[in-house]
Write a protein that holds these residues in place. Structure first.
Motif, PDB file in Angstrom:
ATOM      1  N   ILE A  87       2.906 -12.891  18.911  1.00 42.07           N
ATOM      2  CA  ILE A  87       2.870 -12.164  17.604  1.00 42.07           C
ATOM      3  C   ILE A  87       3.257 -12.879  16.273  1.00 42.07           C
ATOM      4  N   PHE A  88       3.456 -12.059  15.030  1.00 35.34           N
ATOM      5  CA  PHE A  88       3.785 -12.671  13.736  1.00 35.34           C
ATOM      6  C   PHE A  88       4.508 -11.876  12.641  1.00 35.34           C
ATOM      7  N   VAL A  89       5.030 -12.652  11.660  1.00 34.73           N
ATOM      8  CA  VAL A  89       5.728 -12.074  10.514  1.00 34.73           C
ATOM      9  C   VAL A  89       4.879 -12.340   9.281  1.00 34.73           C
ATOM     10  N   GLY A  90       4.963 -11.483   8.248  1.00 35.90           N
ATOM     11  CA  GLY A  90       3.980 -11.750   7.250  1.00 35.90           C
ATOM     12  C   GLY A  90       4.183 -11.375   5.820  1.00 35.90           C
ATOM     13  N   ASP A  91       3.088 -11.585   5.115  1.00 34.99           N
ATOM     14  CA  ASP A  91       2.976 -11.271   3.711  1.00 34.99           C
ATOM     15  C   ASP A  91       2.638  -9.798   3.600  1.00 34.99           C
ATOM     16  N   PHE A  92       3.383  -9.078   2.737  1.00 31.78           N
ATOM     17  CA  PHE A  92       3.213  -7.633   2.682  1.00 31.78           C
ATOM     18  C   PHE A  92       2.561  -7.182   1.378  1.00 31.78           C
ATOM     19  N   SER A  93       1.650  -7.955   0.848  1.00 31.35           N
ATOM     20  CA  SER A  93       0.981  -7.598  -0.387  1.00 31.35           C
ATOM     21  C   SER A  93       0.112  -6.360  -0.210  1.00 31.35           C
ATOM     22  N   ASP A  94       0.138  -5.472  -1.215  1.00 31.88           N
ATOM     23  CA  ASP A  94      -0.703  -4.277  -1.173  1.00 31.88           C
ATOM     24  C   ASP A  94      -2.176  -4.625  -1.188  1.00 31.88           C
ATOM     25  N   ASP A  95      -2.522  -5.820  -1.712  1.00 28.86           N
ATOM     26  CA  ASP A  95      -3.923  -6.228  -1.745  1.00 28.86           C
ATOM     27  C   ASP A  95      -4.505  -6.285  -0.349  1.00 28.86           C
ATOM     28  N   HIS A  96      -3.653  -6.515   0.631  1.00 25.81           N
ATOM     29  CA  HIS A  96      -4.131  -6.624   2.005  1.00 25.81           C
ATOM     30  C   HIS A  96      -4.611  -5.298   2.554  1.00 25.81           C
ATOM     31  N   LEU A  97      -4.214  -4.200   1.889  1.00 25.22           N
ATOM     32  CA  LEU A  97      -4.605  -2.902   2.396  1.00 25.22           C
ATOM     33  C   LEU A  97      -6.106  -2.687   2.283  1.00 25.22           C
ATOM     34  N   THR A  98      -6.780  -3.493   1.448  1.00 21.35           N
ATOM     35  CA  THR A  98      -8.222  -3.365   1.290  1.00 21.35           C
ATOM     36  C   THR A  98      -8.982  -4.300   2.220  1.00 21.35           C
ATOM     37  N   ASN A  99      -8.257  -5.122   2.953  1.00 19.96           N
ATOM     38  CA  ASN A  99      -8.878  -6.089   3.853  1.00 19.96           C
ATOM     39  C   ASN A  99      -8.843  -5.548   5.274  1.00 19.96           C
ATOM     40  N   LYS A 100     -10.010  -5.356   5.877  1.00 21.65           N
ATOM     41  CA  LYS A 100     -10.069  -4.767   7.207  1.00 21.65           C
ATOM     42  C   LYS A 100     -10.087  -5.810   8.324  1.00 21.65           C
ATOM     43  N   ASN A 101     -10.161  -7.090   7.948  1.00 30.16           N
ATOM     44  CA  ASN A 101     -10.222  -8.143   8.962  1.00 30.16           C
ATOM     45  C   ASN A 101      -8.816  -8.587   9.359  1.00 30.16           C
ATOM     46  N   TRP A 102      -8.053  -7.649   9.874  1.00 31.55           N
ATOM     47  CA  TRP A 102      -6.678  -7.959  10.224  1.00 31.55           C
ATOM     48  C   TRP A 102      -6.614  -8.737  11.529  1.00 31.55           C
ATOM     49  N   PRO A 103      -5.702  -9.711  11.601  1.00 33.85           N
ATOM     50  CA  PRO A 103      -5.541 -10.435  12.868  1.00 33.85           C
ATOM     51  C   PRO A 103      -4.893  -9.522  13.905  1.00 33.85           C
ATOM     52  N   GLU A 104      -5.184  -9.771  15.164  1.00 35.79           N
ATOM     53  CA  GLU A 104      -4.481  -9.044  16.211  1.00 35.79           C
ATOM     54  C   GLU A 104      -3.009  -9.428  16.140  1.00 35.79           C
ATOM     55  N   ILE A 105      -2.142  -8.507  16.533  1.00 37.77           N
ATOM     56  CA  ILE A 105      -0.713  -8.773  16.401  1.00 37.77           C
ATOM     57  C   ILE A 105      -0.001  -8.672  17.741  1.00 37.77           C
ATOM     58  N   GLU A 106       1.163  -9.278  17.756  1.00 39.88           N
ATOM     59  CA  GLU A 106       2.039  -9.181  18.906  1.00 39.88           C
ATOM     60  C   GLU A 106       3.419  -8.784  18.411  1.00 39.88           C
ATOM     61  N   PHE A 107       4.236  -8.343  19.342  1.00 39.69           N
ATOM     62  CA  PHE A 107       5.519  -7.733  18.998  1.00 39.69           C
ATOM     63  C   PHE A 107       6.572  -8.219  19.979  1.00 39.69           C
ATOM     64  N   ARG A 108       7.746  -8.562  19.448  1.00 39.74           N
ATOM     65  CA  ARG A 108       8.861  -8.973  20.305  1.00 39.74           C
ATOM     66  C   ARG A 108       9.684  -7.739  20.650  1.00 39.74           C
ATOM     67  N   SER A 109       9.580  -7.302  21.888  1.00 40.65           N
ATOM     68  CA  SER A 109      10.203  -6.048  22.304  1.00 40.65           C
ATOM     69  C   SER A 109      11.719  -6.177  22.391  1.00 40.65           C
ATOM     70  N   PRO A 110      12.449  -5.206  21.844  1.00 38.31           N
ATOM     71  CA  PRO A 110      13.920  -5.222  21.967  1.00 38.31           C
ATOM     72  C   PRO A 110      14.379  -5.089  23.412  1.00 38.31           C
ATOM     73  N   GLU A 111      13.504  -4.601  24.277  1.00 40.07           N
ATOM     74  CA  GLU A 111      13.876  -4.387  25.675  1.00 40.07           C
ATOM     75  C   GLU A 111      14.189  -5.687  26.387  1.00 40.07           C
ATOM     76  N   ASP A 112      13.356  -6.703  26.208  1.00 35.69           N
ATOM     77  CA  ASP A 112      13.568  -7.981  26.897  1.00 35.69           C
ATOM     78  C   ASP A 112      13.384  -9.191  25.983  1.00 35.69           C
ATOM     79  N   GLU A 113      13.128  -8.931  24.683  1.00 39.01           N
ATOM     80  CA  GLU A 113      12.949  -9.986  23.680  1.00 39.01           C
ATOM     81  C   GLU A 113      11.758 -10.889  23.959  1.00 39.01           C
ATOM     82  N   ALA A 114      10.817 -10.440  24.790  1.00 38.80           N
ATOM     83  CA  ALA A 114       9.586 -11.189  25.045  1.00 38.80           C
ATOM     84  C   ALA A 114       8.498 -10.700  24.099  1.00 38.80           C
ATOM     85  N   TRP A 115       7.499 -11.542  23.878  1.00 37.63           N
ATOM     86  CA  TRP A 115       6.380 -11.209  23.000  1.00 37.63           C
ATOM     87  C   TRP A 115       5.252 -10.549  23.791  1.00 37.63           C
ATOM     88  N   TYR A 116       4.679  -9.487  23.213  1.00 33.74           N
ATOM     89  CA  TYR A 116       3.571  -8.764  23.838  1.00 33.74           C
ATOM     90  C   TYR A 116       2.493  -8.469  22.804  1.00 33.74           C
TER      91      TYR A 116
END
Length: 227
Positions: A11-40
């Motif tokens: 997964i990733f951390v990012g830029d939170f510009s409102d301009d991105h709300l008009t862009n539909k080509n978002w990258p797939e994301i992953e998340f570091r779960s608090p349960e085991d701190e692994a990325w999914y």
């Protein structure tokens, strides 16, 4: 947590510009779960004001729900924000030359249980081997990568990995708009933000201060007049 195929993604951390709300080509994301701190690899969706994180390849019972008023301070919101990033991509044999000492990767951590989980690590040494070719002429990397683990069961230790164990982090810092919206709402609630027409906590304090000052001035004026 391990998916049904025994694999995972990153997964990733990012830029939170409102301009991105008009862009539909978002990258797939992953998340570091608090349960085991692994990325999914995950998808996110909104339920009322809450953010629902659904883990790819897992049934809905594994979904995690985060209410926007569940954060005690700004540091907790920032820490949650940093649990998201663009999905890391499986390293290919021909990309071996792009990985060297100091490269930050997300890799499969050795597991005695056989579970396949991904954690962040840093390449501390590459033991180069001459690349071969398969029957179709594709390049085959046999190099050994020594990884220092930042997370996981081998944190602060060094283990070995092969190209198939490693995912490369993406440089795309755009954040999914649903996550952006949720973070804004969480910060609004934390800092006493209110919907139009509602008083914020700061406005209430100012009203009390103004009232106290007004009363003080009235008392002072009465004292002067009687003097």
């Amino acid at each position: 947590m391990t998916d049904e195929s025994g694999s995972s993604s990153t997964i990733f951390v990012g830029d939170f510009s409102d301009d991105h709300l008009t862009n539909k080509n978002w990258p797939e994301i992953e998340f570091r779960s608090p349960e085991d701190e692994a990325w999914y690899g995950v998808s996110v969706w909104e339920m009322c004001d809450s953010l629902v994180v659904s883990f790819n390849g897992f049934p809905g019972e594994y979904d995690e729900v985060y209410p926007p008023d569940d954060f005690k301070n700004s540091d907790e919101i920032k820490e949650f924000e940093e649990r998201f990033r663009a999905t890391s991509v499986q390293m290919q044999d021909h990309e071996c030359s792009t990985v060297s000492e100091g490269t930050k990767v997300c890799a499969t951590c050795p597991s005695v249980t056989g579970e396949v989980k991904f954690y962040d690590a840093i390449v501390v040494k590459v033991e180069r081997e001459k690349h071969g070719r398969d029957e179709e002429g594709n390049e085959l990397c046999g190099c050994n990568f020594r990884l220092y683990w930042n997370q996981g069961p081998f944190v602060n230790q060094v283990t070995s990995a092969k190209v198939g164990d490693i995912c490369l982090k993406q440089e795309d810092n755009r954040m999914n708009p649903k996550v952006v919206s949720f973070l804004k709402e969480a910060r609004r609630k934390l800092h006493g933000g209110a919907h139009q027409g509602d008083e914020t906590e700061w406005q209430k304090i100012l009203k009390k201060v103004t009232s106290a000052m007004r009363n003080h001035n009235l008392i002072s004026s009465d004292t002067e007049n009687h003097g």
